[in-house]
Write an enzyme that holds these catalytic residues in place. Structure first.
Site, mmCIF file in Angstrom:
data_model
loop_
_atom_site.group_PDB
_atom_site.id
_atom_site.type_symbol
_atom_site.label_atom_id
_atom_site.label_comp_id
_atom_site.label_asym_id
_atom_site.label_seq_id
_atom_site.Cartn_x
_atom_site.Cartn_y
_atom_site.Cartn_z
ATOM 1 N N CYS A 137 0.833 -1.204 0.000
ATOM 2 C CA CYS A 137 0.000 0.000 0.000
ATOM 3 C C CYS A 137 0.865 1.250 0.000
ATOM 4 O O CYS A 137 1.381 1.657 1.056
ATOM 5 C CB CYS A 137 -0.940 0.007 1.201
ATOM 6 S SG CYS A 137 -2.028 1.453 1.273
ATOM 7 N N CYS A 140 -0.515 4.099 2.120
ATOM 8 C CA CYS A 140 -0.309 3.896 3.549
ATOM 9 C C CYS A 140 1.136 4.181 3.957
ATOM 10 O O CYS A 140 1.392 4.823 4.981
ATOM 11 C CB CYS A 140 -0.645 2.458 3.943
ATOM 12 S SG CYS A 140 -2.245 1.859 3.396
ATOM 13 N N ASP A 141 2.085 3.685 3.172
ATOM 14 C CA ASP A 141 3.477 3.642 3.609
ATOM 15 C C ASP A 141 4.448 4.492 2.792
ATOM 16 O O ASP A 141 5.626 4.597 3.150
ATOM 17 C CB ASP A 141 3.965 2.191 3.589
ATOM 18 C CG ASP A 141 3.147 1.297 4.518
ATOM 19 O OD1 ASP A 141 2.691 1.795 5.560
ATOM 20 O OD2 ASP A 141 2.969 0.108 4.191
#
Length: 323
Positions: A137, A140-141
């Site tokens: 992701c 997300c990261d």
């Protein structure tokens, strides 16, 4: 004889969507029951640092966040049950679900929040380096790789979108694809090819994610040419596997419509499925955003939709009695 457990709101799945639905359902007095499934807490329980969930200035841990959500749901009146559902019957109300051990769960409404799982390559180093350089992701990261070198593996819309997103953080993005052409939509391909900070490695497959010494985490990927078999190495600080997601909808195929990618279909702008009283939320129906915060919001929507559905039924029943 098997036990039967009934509730006004039965929730299947205990990630951010399911637990948010439980919190709202409990506050509405529906005494929800959450059947947790095989992965209580959902995908966040295998996520380490979470930096983009609203309300927290500091980095928090995914498992801790899910523990807090569950505690809140239980505090307001949710019952949590650890079980795996083996079969469902949505042909009549109350809806009937049967657990692995034979326990029967019936609900006047059903909220499906079974989520989805990222598809992985299954190569050496992938699992060991999860959260230490390997992710599924970018949204997300990606923030953790500001100014660093990253690779994205895949050739569809997800991979191209992830590569383009990562250019917000990195000036050195490499897309690795096992074929000589992309499956992504042409407009995305055009944006990718035009971007000066993205390079593409064609006909390359990941053979191994390479771990550095000590606490270094990921330092690169070993590649193999899918045409010649030649091996090579690409250094990287972060690697994003973007080969798609698999929604947990097998249980409902034949009972509820799914789209071409297997996601549950809901009425636009709502959580309503084709069966009145059955609602879906989170990653089981969302293939676009796939974030904990959007899943939580959709869980709220499902609980409100379910509460209004029951209120409408209760009012209609009272009118019949009065008549």
């Amino acid at each position: 004889m098997s036990e039967t457990i009934h509730t006004r709101m039965l929730i299947l799945g205990s990630g951010p969507a399911g637990l948010s639905a439980a919190i709202y359902g409990a506050r509405a007095g529906l005494s929800p029951i959450v059947v947790q499934g095989m992965q209580p807490g959902g995908q966040l329980t295998i996520t380490t640092d979470v930096e983009n969930y609203p309300g927290f200035r500091d980095v928090i841990q995914g498992p801790w966040l899910m523990e807090e959500m569950q505690a809140q749901a239980e505090h307001v009146g949710t019952r949590m049950i650890f079980d795996q559902i083996a079969s469902v019957d949505l042909s009549a109300r109350p809806f009937r679900l049967v657990g692995d051990g034979g326990t029967v769960y019936t609900g006047d409404t059903l909220v499906i929040a079974t989520g989805a799982q990222a598809k992985w390559l299954g190569v050496e180093g992938e699992s060991a380096l999860g959260g230490k350089g390997v992710s599924a992701c970018a949204t997300c990261d990606g923030f953790f790789y500001r100014g660093k070198k990253v690779v994205v593996i895949g050739g569809g819309n997800t991979a191209v979108e992830e590569a383009l997103y990562l250019t917000n953080h990195s000036q050195d993005v490499t897309l690795v694809h096992r074929r000589d052409s992309l499956r992504a939509e042409k407009i995305l391909q055009d944006r990718l090819f035009a971007h000066p900070n993205i390079k593409i490695l064609w006909n390359k497959a990941v053979d191994r994610f390479v771990e550095g010494e000590g606490m270094a985490g990921l330092v690169g990927v070993d590649l193999v040419d899918t045409v010649t078999g030649e091996k090579s190495h690409e250094s990287a600080d972060g690697a994003f596997v973007a080969i798609g997601h698999a929604p947990a909808t097998e249980l409902f195929k034949g009972h509820l419509p799914v789209d071409n990618d297997g996601y549950l279909v809901v009425e636009k702008g709502t959580s309503k499925t084709s069966v009145p009283g059955v609602f879906a939320c989170g990653d089981v129906t969302d293939k676009v955003y796939r974030q904990a915060v959007t899943a939580a919001g959709m869980g709220c929507m499902a609980a409100l939709d379910a509460e209004r559905f029951l209120a409408h039924e209760d009012f209609a029943a009272s009118q019949k009695v009065d008549a």
